[in-house]
Design a protein around this motif. Structure first.
Motif, short mmCIF file in Angstrom:
data_model
loop_
_atom_site.label_atom_id
_atom_site.label_comp_id
_atom_site.label_asym_id
_atom_site.label_seq_id
_atom_site.Cartn_x
_atom_site.Cartn_y
_atom_site.Cartn_z
N LYS A 256 16.72 -13.39 7.53
CA LYS A 256 17.09 -11.97 7.43
C LYS A 256 17.66 -11.47 8.75
CE LYS A 256 15.15 -7.43 6.19
NZ LYS A 256 15.45 -6.72 7.46
N ARG A 257 17.00 -11.79 9.85
CA ARG A 257 17.47 -11.31 11.15
C ARG A 257 18.79 -11.97 11.53
NH1 ARG A 257 18.97 -8.01 13.97
NH2 ARG A 257 18.33 -7.56 16.13
N ALA A 258 18.95 -13.23 11.19
CA ALA A 258 20.20 -13.93 11.49
C ALA A 258 21.37 -13.25 10.81
CB ALA A 258 20.10 -15.39 11.07
N HIS A 259 21.19 -12.87 9.54
CA HIS A 259 22.28 -12.21 8.82
C HIS A 259 22.58 -10.84 9.43
CE1 HIS A 259 21.45 -14.82 5.00
NE2 HIS A 259 21.96 -15.51 6.01
N GLU A 260 21.55 -10.16 9.92
CA GLU A 260 21.77 -8.87 10.59
C GLU A 260 22.58 -9.05 11.88
OE1 GLU A 260 17.60 -6.72 9.09
OE2 GLU A 260 17.77 -7.53 11.13
N LEU A 261 22.44 -10.21 12.50
CA LEU A 261 23.19 -10.50 13.73
C LEU A 261 24.59 -11.03 13.45
CD1 LEU A 261 20.36 -12.23 15.82
CD2 LEU A 261 21.29 -9.92 16.17
N GLY A 262 24.93 -11.19 12.18
CA GLY A 262 26.25 -11.68 11.82
C GLY A 262 26.35 -13.18 11.68
N LEU A 263 25.21 -13.88 11.58
CA LEU A 263 25.20 -15.33 11.41
C LEU A 263 25.28 -15.64 9.92
CD1 LEU A 263 22.40 -16.28 13.99
CD2 LEU A 263 24.77 -15.59 14.41
N ALA A 264 26.48 -15.55 9.39
CA ALA A 264 26.67 -15.57 7.94
C ALA A 264 26.37 -16.91 7.29
CB ALA A 264 28.10 -15.15 7.60
N GLN A 265 26.49 -18.01 8.04
CA GLN A 265 26.29 -19.34 7.47
C GLN A 265 24.88 -19.87 7.70
OE1 GLN A 265 28.63 -20.50 5.61
NE2 GLN A 265 30.20 -19.03 6.18
N SER A 266 23.97 -19.05 8.19
CA SER A 266 22.64 -19.51 8.58
C SER A 266 21.60 -19.24 7.50
CB SER A 266 22.21 -18.83 9.88
OG SER A 266 23.03 -19.24 10.96
N HIS A 267 20.77 -20.25 7.26
CA HIS A 267 19.62 -20.10 6.38
C HIS A 267 18.52 -21.02 6.90
CE1 HIS A 267 16.99 -20.69 2.84
NE2 HIS A 267 17.32 -19.43 2.59
N PHE A 268 17.29 -20.49 6.99
CA PHE A 268 16.20 -21.23 7.61
C PHE A 268 15.08 -21.47 6.61
CE2 PHE A 268 18.36 -18.74 10.84
CZ PHE A 268 18.69 -19.73 11.76
N VAL A 269 14.52 -22.67 6.68
CA VAL A 269 13.38 -23.05 5.87
C VAL A 269 12.16 -23.28 6.76
CG1 VAL A 269 12.51 -24.76 4.22
CG2 VAL A 269 14.91 -24.08 4.16
N ASN A 270 12.40 -23.62 8.02
CA ASN A 270 11.31 -23.82 8.96
C ASN A 270 11.71 -23.31 10.34
OD1 ASN A 270 12.68 -25.97 10.42
ND2 ASN A 270 12.19 -27.30 8.69
N ALA A 271 10.76 -23.33 11.27
CA ALA A 271 10.99 -22.78 12.61
C ALA A 271 11.45 -23.81 13.62
CB ALA A 271 9.69 -22.14 13.12
N SER A 272 11.40 -25.10 13.24
CA SER A 272 11.63 -26.17 14.20
C SER A 272 12.98 -26.85 14.11
CB SER A 272 10.54 -27.24 14.04
OG SER A 272 10.64 -27.84 12.75
#
Length: 383
Positions: free
Chosen positions: A141-157
């Motif tokens: 969610k935060r990545a998309h707010e920052l304009g990282l349109a191609q980003s999706h995360f499943v884990n933190a590492s």
């Protein structure tokens, strides 16, 4: 009373070097991106918007979330997070935290940046969000707010997982956010080693000690992602940001990233237009206590320009004037527009160099009288 945009004469740029054909750049990387940090101008791009497994480079998003928590006061660097059995069980690169113990946030930052600890990332995720899965949702969610349109995360590492993707463009944009938003915390990326729990580990960034001006950011490697690095380098006050990925070995990553930095600072010239605080023009003021205001550069204004295109670049200062009072020092009032052949126009803000308060009744009466006289003249018979 407002007039149309006022264009000042184009600035003459000093040509200290004769134009030389810039070297064509090639890389073995599967995806790559190099930008001029000051302007965002793309210097080189190869499949930069293609989603890919980011491996440990996605730890930059985990760090961004932690830096935000520090900035917002939700945690301090002395805050301690409990290590869960899940965190200790992480494979791959580790900080070697132990379940049931507590680790300070300041140590976890170094464990993630220097040691690339997968376990440290999980400790942070659980400390901030309760579970790693919840934290990954927050990251996306935060990545998309920052304009990282191609980003999706499943884990933190960044460990291999279906749906864990970023693009080269997203990684470079995220690096830029970290540098701009958290300058005090960015210094951690320059640390070359860290010891935790009696285990000494070096920073995996191969460029930090080569004298190239590299001051960050993060390496990554998995079988699917290959070897990658998102980095930053500064020479002569000019910063570039870059990412390369999909390489076949540590040695290839080291040689390709070194080549990127050498090419960027070798094939491009740093052109400085103005120093910080330098006056570049004067604008007329409407309804102010002063008839004009200086226009100045808020910071040093410079950019990388392909050496072969330097002689063809032009620049101009544009503002809409006269500028209506009140005007505050530091208020954006104009733009420096730079045209480089084959590139998008680059715009830099210029600001007022002093305060100009709004004038009193007499000022407004004088302005009204001037406007009346101007209208009277314009409507005289025969005009």
């Amino acid at each position: 009373m407002r007039h149309g945009p006022r264009l000042l004469p184009a600035l003459l740029l000093p040509l200290a070097l004769l134009p030389v054909g810039a070297q064509a750049f090639e890389t073995k990387a599967r995806e790559a991106l190099v930008i001029d940090d000051g302007t965002g101008m793309v210097l080189f791009s190869k499949d930069a918007d293609t989603p890919m497994p980011p491996a440990s480079m996605s730890k930059l998003m985990t760090l961004y979330m932690l830096f935000e928590a520090l900035r917002d006061g939700r945690v301090t660097k002395e805050t301690e997070f409990l290590v869960s059995p899940h965190a200790q069980s992480m494979e791959g690169s580790r900080m070697f935290v132990e379940a049931g113990t507590k680790v300070k946030v300041g140590d976890l930052i170094q464990g993630i940046i220097v040691q690339s600890g997968n376990d440290a990332c999980v400790v942070v995720a659980e400390g901030l969000a309760g579970t790693e899965a919840t934290f990954a949702e927050q990251m996306t969610k935060r990545a998309h707010e920052l304009g990282l349109a191609q980003s999706h995360f499943v884990n933190a590492s960044g460990l291999p997982a279906d749906g864990q993707v970023m693009s080269a463009h997203d990684l470079v944009r995220l690096a830029r956010h970290i540098i701009d938003d958290f300058p005090e915390d960015y210094k951690y990326f320059q640390e070359t080693e860290f010891t935790w729990n009696g285990i000494h580990q070096p920073n995996r960034n191969p460029l930090l000690k080569l004298g190239l001006g590299v001051d960050g950011l993060k390496t990554g490697h998995t079988a699917e992602a290959g070897y990658g690095l998102v980095g930053s380098a500064v020479q002569n006050g000019q910063r570039i940001l870059f990412m390369v990925g999909g390489l076949g070995s540590e040695a290839e990553r080291a040689s390709e990233t070194r080549a990127v930095v050498q090419w960027a600072f070798g094939a491009f010239d740093t052109v400085r237009f103005f120093d910080e605080g330098q006056q570049v023009a004067t604008a007329d003021v409407w309804l102010g206590t002063a008839p004009s205001v200086p226009i100045v550069a808020p910071t040093a204004i410079q950019m990388l320009v392909p050496r072969e295109d330097r002689s063809g670049m032009t620049s101009r200062i544009v503002y809409r004037g006269p500028i209506e009072a009140p005007i505050a020092a530091g208020q954006p009032v104009a733009k420096l527009l730079v045209d480089v052949p084959g590139k998008d126009e680059v715009a830099f803000d210029l600001v007022a160099g002093s305060d100009v308060p709004r004038g009193g009744l007499m000022t407004r009466l004088q302005a009204a009288a001037q406007l009346t006289r101007a209208r009277a003249v314009s409507y005289l018979p025969g005009h």
